[in-house]
Design a protein around this motif. Structure first.
Motif, PDB file in Angstrom:
ATOM      1  N   LEU A 146       0.835  -1.198   0.000  1.00 34.62           N
ATOM      2  CA  LEU A 146       0.000   0.000   0.000  1.00 34.62           C
ATOM      3  C   LEU A 146       0.874   1.254   0.000  1.00 34.62           C
ATOM      4  CD1 LEU A 146      -3.037   0.512   2.350  1.00 34.62           C
ATOM      5  CD2 LEU A 146      -1.503   2.364   1.799  1.00 34.62           C
ATOM      6  N   THR A 147       1.914   1.270   0.843  1.00 39.42           N
ATOM      7  CA  THR A 147       2.768   2.464   0.923  1.00 39.42           C
ATOM      8  C   THR A 147       3.471   2.737  -0.399  1.00 39.42           C
ATOM      9  OG1 THR A 147       4.511   1.091   1.896  1.00 39.42           O
ATOM     10  CG2 THR A 147       3.162   2.390   3.413  1.00 39.42           C
ATOM     11  N   GLU A 148       3.902   1.706  -1.086  1.00 39.32           N
ATOM     12  CA  GLU A 148       4.569   1.931  -2.369  1.00 39.32           C
ATOM     13  C   GLU A 148       3.599   2.472  -3.416  1.00 39.32           C
ATOM     14  OE1 GLU A 148       6.797  -1.531  -3.496  1.00 39.32           O
ATOM     15  OE2 GLU A 148       8.231  -1.222  -1.879  1.00 39.32           O
ATOM     16  N   GLU A 149       2.367   2.022  -3.359  1.00 37.43           N
ATOM     17  CA  GLU A 149       1.356   2.540  -4.288  1.00 37.43           C
ATOM     18  C   GLU A 149       1.123   4.028  -4.038  1.00 37.43           C
ATOM     19  OE1 GLU A 149      -0.814   2.247  -7.584  1.00 37.43           O
ATOM     20  OE2 GLU A 149       0.299   0.573  -6.735  1.00 37.43           O
ATOM     21  N   ALA A 150       0.973   4.400  -2.763  1.00 35.16           N
ATOM     22  CA  ALA A 150       0.756   5.810  -2.420  1.00 35.16           C
ATOM     23  C   ALA A 150       1.966   6.664  -2.788  1.00 35.16           C
ATOM     24  CB  ALA A 150       0.432   5.942  -0.931  1.00 35.16           C
ATOM     25  N   GLU A 151       3.166   6.160  -2.535  1.00 28.33           N
ATOM     26  CA  GLU A 151       4.386   6.898  -2.898  1.00 28.33           C
ATOM     27  C   GLU A 151       4.455   7.133  -4.398  1.00 28.33           C
ATOM     28  OE1 GLU A 151       7.872   4.891  -1.506  1.00 28.33           O
ATOM     29  OE2 GLU A 151       7.134   4.908   0.561  1.00 28.33           O
ATOM     30  N   ALA A 152       4.098   6.109  -5.174  1.00 27.82           N
ATOM     31  CA  ALA A 152       4.137   6.231  -6.632  1.00 27.82           C
ATOM     32  C   ALA A 152       3.188   7.322  -7.122  1.00 27.82           C
ATOM     33  CB  ALA A 152       3.796   4.899  -7.293  1.00 27.82           C
ATOM     34  N   MET A 153       2.159   7.627  -6.334  1.00 32.11           N
ATOM     35  CA  MET A 153       1.217   8.695  -6.662  1.00 32.11           C
ATOM     36  C   MET A 153       1.710  10.052  -6.167  1.00 32.11           C
ATOM     37  SD  MET A 153      -2.418   7.000  -5.705  1.00 32.11           S
ATOM     38  CE  MET A 153      -3.119   5.646  -6.597  1.00 32.11           C
ATOM     39  N   GLY A 154       2.873  10.086  -5.530  1.00 31.69           N
ATOM     40  CA  GLY A 154       3.436  11.345  -5.041  1.00 31.69           C
ATOM     41  C   GLY A 154       2.926  11.780  -3.678  1.00 31.69           C
ATOM     42  N   LYS A 155       2.414  10.853  -2.897  1.00 35.60           N
ATOM     43  CA  LYS A 155       1.862  11.188  -1.579  1.00 35.60           C
ATOM     44  C   LYS A 155       2.948  11.113  -0.509  1.00 35.60           C
ATOM     45  CE  LYS A 155      -1.960  11.015  -3.855  1.00 35.60           C
ATOM     46  NZ  LYS A 155      -2.567  12.241  -4.340  1.00 35.60           N
TER      47      LYS A 155
END
Length: 190
Positions: free
Chosen positions: A147-156
């Protein structure tokens, strides 16, 4: 600003769900200054109800299936909904975990090592707001379904945690989840 706080990604982790429910019960919406708080105390309801790390409906580990699949198993569909409908609204993502039944992990907030100094500083500053005894900085394994990698990839701005172990409800972990999320709200102007 929008802060998204998520607990119960695994069904045997209780500090996040309890801390976030305590936060919701203690908040006075009239006292919010600005912004939006999205709280998901229990993301993986089937696993939570079964007191299992993975879902009893499909055997999947929620934190290994991101970004998900809208035509996949129930776990993949929940992940896809979060990816498509919740994470895009966020500025900050807080993913609250603990060791569950099978792991004892040092109590900490965590974030991935990133190359951009400004992003790294924002991750670190946000993680320190929780007051845990440690902050773990670890290498991202892109493609691992986190989940964290997905959010990071979105620039969060994205942080995780390990707030307890043994499928118990560690009181310090509950406090870090609740008060840390409140500190993040203060820091970002909510």
């Amino acid at each position: 600003p929008t802060i998204v706080a998520i607990g119960g990604t695994h069904g045997d982790e209780y500090e996040g769900p309890v801390g976030l429910k305590n936060l919701i019960n203690a908040l006075d919406p009239a006292g919010l200054v600005a912004g939006r708080l999205i709280v998901i105390p229990v993301l993986n309801v089937p696993a939570f109800r079964a007191n299992r790390r993975d879902s009893p409906l499909d055997g999947a580990n929620m934190n290994r299936v991101f970004p998900g699949n809208e035509r996949g198993t129930i776990t993949q569909r929940i992940a896809r909904f979060l990816t498509d409908e919740v994470l895009p609204r966020a500025d900050v993502v807080i993913d609250l975990h603990s060791g569950g039944a099978g792991f004892e992990i040092i109590r900490c907030m965590s974030f991935h090592r990133v190359d951009d100094p400004e992003t790294y500083a924002a991750f670190k500053e946000t993680a320190l707001l929780f007051g845990t005894p440690f902050v773990m900085i670890y290498t991202s394994g892109m493609g691992s379904g986190l989940l964290t990698e997905e959010a990071e990839a979105m620039g969060k701005i994205t942080i995780g945690s390990e707030l307890g172990y043994g499928a118990s409800t560690d009181l310090a972990g509950v406090r870090w989840a609740q008060e840390g999320t409140r500190n993040v709200m203060r820091h970002y102007g909510l």
